[in-house]
Write a protein that holds these residues in place. Structure first.
Motif, PDB file in Angstrom:
ATOM      1  N   ASP A  62       0.988  -1.132  -0.075  1.00  0.00           N
ATOM      2  CA  ASP A  62      -0.060  -0.018  -0.019  1.00  0.00           C
ATOM      3  C   ASP A  62       0.731   1.155  -0.112  1.00  0.00           C
ATOM      4  O   ASP A  62       0.493   2.363  -0.858  1.00  0.00           O
ATOM      5  N   LEU A  63       1.820   1.284   0.770  1.00  0.00           N
ATOM      6  CA  LEU A  63       2.925   2.193   0.800  1.00  0.00           C
ATOM      7  C   LEU A  63       3.369   2.636  -0.748  1.00  0.00           C
ATOM      8  O   LEU A  63       3.353   3.784  -1.124  1.00  0.00           O
ATOM      9  N   LEU A  64       4.060   1.726  -1.382  1.00  0.00           N
ATOM     10  CA  LEU A  64       4.391   1.764  -2.726  1.00  0.00           C
ATOM     11  C   LEU A  64       3.127   2.167  -3.693  1.00  0.00           C
ATOM     12  O   LEU A  64       3.420   3.151  -4.599  1.00  0.00           O
ATOM     13  N   LEU A  65       2.173   1.741  -3.556  1.00  0.00           N
ATOM     14  CA  LEU A  65       1.125   2.315  -4.418  1.00  0.00           C
ATOM     15  C   LEU A  65       0.691   3.582  -4.162  1.00  0.00           C
ATOM     16  O   LEU A  65       0.191   4.458  -5.022  1.00  0.00           O
ATOM     17  N   ARG A  66       0.584   3.878  -2.842  1.00  0.00           N
ATOM     18  CA  ARG A  66       0.324   5.278  -2.361  1.00  0.00           C
ATOM     19  C   ARG A  66       1.334   6.343  -3.174  1.00  0.00           C
ATOM     20  O   ARG A  66       1.084   7.474  -3.448  1.00  0.00           O
ATOM     21  N   GLY A  67       2.773   5.788  -3.089  1.00  0.00           N
ATOM     22  CA  GLY A  67       3.583   6.620  -3.494  1.00  0.00           C
ATOM     23  C   GLY A  67       3.316   6.777  -5.095  1.00  0.00           C
ATOM     24  O   GLY A  67       3.636   7.951  -5.442  1.00  0.00           O
ATOM     25  N   LEU A  68       3.170   5.820  -5.476  1.00  0.00           N
ATOM     26  CA  LEU A  68       2.957   5.754  -7.151  1.00  0.00           C
ATOM     27  C   LEU A  68       2.002   6.595  -7.545  1.00  0.00           C
ATOM     28  O   LEU A  68       2.063   7.439  -8.522  1.00  0.00           O
ATOM     29  N   GLY A  69       0.883   6.588  -6.888  1.00  0.00           N
ATOM     30  CA  GLY A  69      -0.150   7.595  -7.042  1.00  0.00           C
ATOM     31  C   GLY A  69       0.067   8.924  -6.796  1.00  0.00           C
ATOM     32  O   GLY A  69      -0.305   9.698  -7.682  1.00  0.00           O
ATOM     33  N   ASN A  70       0.999   9.420  -5.806  1.00  0.00           N
ATOM     34  CA  ASN A  70       1.323  10.622  -5.607  1.00  0.00           C
ATOM     35  C   ASN A  70       2.174  11.178  -6.763  1.00  0.00           C
ATOM     36  O   ASN A  70       2.089  12.495  -7.031  1.00  0.00           O
ATOM     37  N   THR A  71       3.210  10.246  -7.010  1.00  0.00           N
ATOM     38  CA  THR A  71       4.041  10.683  -8.390  1.00  0.00           C
ATOM     39  C   THR A  71       2.992  10.976  -9.604  1.00  0.00           C
ATOM     40  O   THR A  71       3.338  12.003 -10.182  1.00  0.00           O
ATOM     41  N   LEU A  72       2.231  10.229  -9.847  1.00  0.00           N
ATOM     42  CA  LEU A  72       1.354  10.460 -10.970  1.00  0.00           C
ATOM     43  C   LEU A  72       0.480  11.596 -10.952  1.00  0.00           C
ATOM     44  O   LEU A  72      -0.018  12.549 -11.732  1.00  0.00           O
ATOM     45  N   THR A  73       0.025  11.917  -9.530  1.00  0.00           N
ATOM     46  CA  THR A  73      -0.843  13.415  -9.183  1.00  0.00           C
ATOM     47  C   THR A  73       0.010  14.310  -9.665  1.00  0.00           C
ATOM     48  O   THR A  73      -0.393  15.144 -10.289  1.00  0.00           O
ATOM     49  N   ALA A  74       1.185  14.482  -9.092  1.00  0.00           N
ATOM     50  CA  ALA A  74       2.358  15.556  -9.286  1.00  0.00           C
ATOM     51  C   ALA A  74       2.661  15.810 -10.661  1.00  0.00           C
ATOM     52  O   ALA A  74       2.638  16.893 -11.284  1.00  0.00           O
ATOM     53  N   PHE A  75       2.830  14.435 -11.394  1.00  0.00           N
ATOM     54  CA  PHE A  75       2.949  14.542 -12.681  1.00  0.00           C
ATOM     55  C   PHE A  75       1.883  15.206 -13.526  1.00  0.00           C
ATOM     56  O   PHE A  75       1.895  15.964 -14.321  1.00  0.00           O
ATOM     57  N   GLY A  76       0.741  14.732 -13.274  1.00  0.00           N
ATOM     58  CA  GLY A  76      -0.537  15.172 -13.992  1.00  0.00           C
ATOM     59  C   GLY A  76      -0.953  16.684 -13.809  1.00  0.00           C
ATOM     60  O   GLY A  76      -1.101  17.517 -14.662  1.00  0.00           O
ATOM     61  N   TRP A  77      -0.522  17.228 -12.631  1.00  0.00           N
ATOM     62  CA  TRP A  77      -0.780  18.582 -12.168  1.00  0.00           C
ATOM     63  C   TRP A  77       0.246  19.389 -13.153  1.00  0.00           C
ATOM     64  O   TRP A  77       0.036  20.577 -13.729  1.00  0.00           O
ATOM     65  N   THR A  78       1.634  19.006 -13.142  1.00  0.00           N
ATOM     66  CA  THR A  78       2.666  19.433 -13.792  1.00  0.00           C
ATOM     67  C   THR A  78       2.249  19.674 -15.094  1.00  0.00           C
ATOM     68  O   THR A  78       2.509  20.622 -15.872  1.00  0.00           O
ATOM     69  N   VAL A  79       1.670  18.627 -16.019  1.00  0.00           N
ATOM     70  CA  VAL A  79       1.390  18.564 -17.300  1.00  0.00           C
ATOM     71  C   VAL A  79       0.266  19.740 -17.705  1.00  0.00           C
ATOM     72  O   VAL A  79       0.237  20.302 -18.578  1.00  0.00           O
ATOM     73  N   LEU A  80      -0.776  19.701 -16.816  1.00  0.00           N
ATOM     74  CA  LEU A  80      -1.932  20.649 -16.818  1.00  0.00           C
ATOM     75  C   LEU A  80      -1.641  22.002 -16.646  1.00  0.00           C
ATOM     76  O   LEU A  80      -2.118  23.115 -17.246  1.00  0.00           O
ATOM     77  N   LEU A  81      -0.315  22.321 -15.964  1.00  0.00           N
ATOM     78  CA  LEU A  81      -0.167  23.616 -15.503  1.00  0.00           C
ATOM     79  C   LEU A  81       1.073  24.190 -16.556  1.00  0.00           C
ATOM     80  O   LEU A  81       1.259  25.400 -17.042  1.00  0.00           O
ATOM     81  N   ALA A  82       2.223  23.291 -16.836  1.00  0.00           N
ATOM     82  CA  ALA A  82       3.287  23.597 -17.809  1.00  0.00           C
ATOM     83  C   ALA A  82       2.750  23.717 -18.966  1.00  0.00           C
ATOM     84  O   ALA A  82       3.256  24.980 -19.651  1.00  0.00           O
ATOM     85  N   LEU A  83       1.806  23.038 -19.474  1.00  0.00           N
ATOM     86  CA  LEU A  83       1.466  23.430 -21.231  1.00  0.00           C
ATOM     87  C   LEU A  83       1.071  24.703 -21.321  1.00  0.00           C
ATOM     88  O   LEU A  83       1.320  25.481 -22.239  1.00  0.00           O
ATOM     89  N   PRO A  84       0.030  24.986 -20.637  1.00  0.00           N
ATOM     90  CA  PRO A  84      -0.531  26.416 -20.707  1.00  0.00           C
ATOM     91  C   PRO A  84       0.550  27.446 -20.361  1.00  0.00           C
ATOM     92  O   PRO A  84       0.487  28.570 -21.148  1.00  0.00           O
ATOM     93  N   PHE A  85       1.283  27.474 -19.374  1.00  0.00           N
ATOM     94  CA  PHE A  85       2.646  28.293 -18.901  1.00  0.00           C
ATOM     95  C   PHE A  85       3.400  28.369 -20.242  1.00  0.00           C
ATOM     96  O   PHE A  85       3.770  29.611 -20.587  1.00  0.00           O
ATOM     97  N   GLY A  86       3.634  27.437 -20.908  1.00  0.00           N
ATOM     98  CA  GLY A  86       4.653  27.596 -21.789  1.00  0.00           C
ATOM     99  C   GLY A  86       3.953  28.192 -23.256  1.00  0.00           C
ATOM    100  O   GLY A  86       4.705  28.946 -23.934  1.00  0.00           O
TER     101      GLY A  86
END
Length: 288
Positions: A62-86
Motif C-alpha cells: 500500500d505504501l508503494l502504491l500510494r507513493g506511485l499514485g502521488n507521483t502520477l498526481t504531481a506529474f498530472g498537475w505539472t502537465v496541466l499547468l506547464a503546457l498553458p504556461f509554456g
C-alpha cells in the motif's frame, strides 16, 4: 559486379571477419560485465529472503502504491499547468509589443537558468507551501519555461513564406498563428514536448527531498528500515523498472505522435471529381 556505395566501400572478406571479431569481443565483454554484477549481487546476499520479505506485507504494498499514485498526481498537475504556461510565454516572446516580449523573455530565461531543486526548496521553505504544490510549482516553472522555448522555436521554424502568404490574404496575426503557423509547427513540436514531459516525470522524484510521499520517498522508507536488513538493492530493483516503464510509455507515445504527424493530411469533402472520358471526333468549334 557488386556496385559500391557513394558513402563508403563495401567491406571485403577481411573487413567482415574483423567486424565479426570486434562484435564477438564486445559481446563477451558485456556478458562478463553482466556476470560480474550478478555475482556481486549474490556475493553481497542481495537475493536473500530477509531482504525481499518486506514486499510480501500489505502495508508495504500500500505504501508503494500510494507513493506511485502521488507521483502520477504531481506529474498530472505539472502537465496541466506547464503546457498553458509554456504556450502563454511563447506567445509573449513572439509578441510585436516590446514590453510584453521583454517581460516574457526575462521570465523564461530566469526560470530556465534557475536550478530546479533550488526553486522547489525556496517555494517549500520560504513560501510555506505544501509539499505537493511546492513540487508542482517548481516543475511547472522549469518545464513550462523549457516548453515555451520549444513552442517558440517550432513556430519560427515554419517557412517564412507561409506567414507572408497569410498576411497577404488579409489575416490578422492571431489568425495567422492559430490557423497557419501553430498547426504546421505541431509536427515538429509534439515529439519534443512529450520528451520534455518524460523529464518532468523523472523530476517528480525530487519530491522526497521535501518529504513529499511520492514513489521514491516510499522506497527510501523501506530501504532504510533496519528490521528488513536495509534492502536497498531490492527496493531499487522494484522501483527502477516502474520508472523505466512509465518513461518508455511516454517515449512510445512520442514516437507514435511523430509517426502520426508525418502522414500527409487527408482532404475531406469538396466537390466530386468527374470521371475522365474519351471524346471522339472533332471539337465543336471545328465543325462550324
Amino acid at each position: 559486379m557488386t556496385s559500391g556505395s557513394a558513402l563508403y566501400d563495401i567491406p571485403g572478406p577481411r573487413a567482415l571477419a574483423r567486424h565479426r571479431f570486434y562484435g564477438g569481443v564486445a559481446v563477451l565483454l558485456i556478458a562478463a560485465l553482466i556476470g560480474w554484477v550478478v555475482y556481486m549481487l549474490f556475493h553481497t546476499h542481495q537475493f536473500t529472503y530477509r531482504k525481499w520479505m518486506p514486499f510480501e506485507y500489505r502495508g508495504v504494498q500500500d505504501l508503494l502504491l500510494r507513493g506511485l499514485g502521488n507521483t502520477l498526481t504531481a506529474f498530472g498537475w505539472t502537465v496541466l499547468l506547464a503546457l498553458p504556461f509554456g504556450a502563454l510565454f511563447a506567445a509573449g516572446r513572439l509578441s510585436d509589443h516590446r514590453p510584453v516580449r521583454l517581460l516574457a523573455t526575462v521570465v523564461v530565461e530566469f526560470f530556465r537558468a534557475m536550478p530546479l531543486l533550488v526553486m522547489i526548496f525556496f517555494i517549500f521553505v520560504a513560501l510555506k507551501v505544501q509539499p505537493l504544490w511546492a513540487l508542482v510549482a517548481g516543475l511547472t516553472l522549469y518545464n513550462g519555461s523549457v516548453l515555451a522555448e520549444v513552442l517558440r522555436a517550432g513556430v519560427l521554424a515554419v517557412p517564412r513564406g507561409q506567414r507572408e502568404a497569410a498576411f497577404a490574404l488579409g489575416m490578422r496575426k492571431t489568425q495567422v498563428m492559430a490557423y497557419v503557423l501553430v498547426p504546421q509547427a505541431n509536427r515538429a513540436m509534439l515529439p519534443t514536448i512529450i520528451s520534455q514531459l518524460v523529464v518532468a516525470l523523472k523530476d517528480t522524484s525530487l519530491g522526497f527531498l521535501i518529504t513529499f510521499e511520492e514513489f521514491l520517498h516510499a522506497g527510501k522508507l523501506i530501504a532504510t528500515n533496519l528490521d528488513y536488513d536495509l534492502p536497498f538493492i531490492p527496493v531499487v530493483m522494484v522501483i527502477a523498472p516502474v520508472y523505466i516503464g512509465m518513461c518508455l510509455l511516454l517515449s512510445w507515445l512520442a514516437r507514435w505522435a511523430e509517426r502520426r504527424t508525418r502522414r500527409s493530411p487527408k482532404v475531406k469533402g469538396g466537390a466530386p471529381i468527374a470521371a475522365a472520358g474519351v471524346v471522339t471526333g472533332l471539337p465543336p468549334e471545328a465543325r462550324q
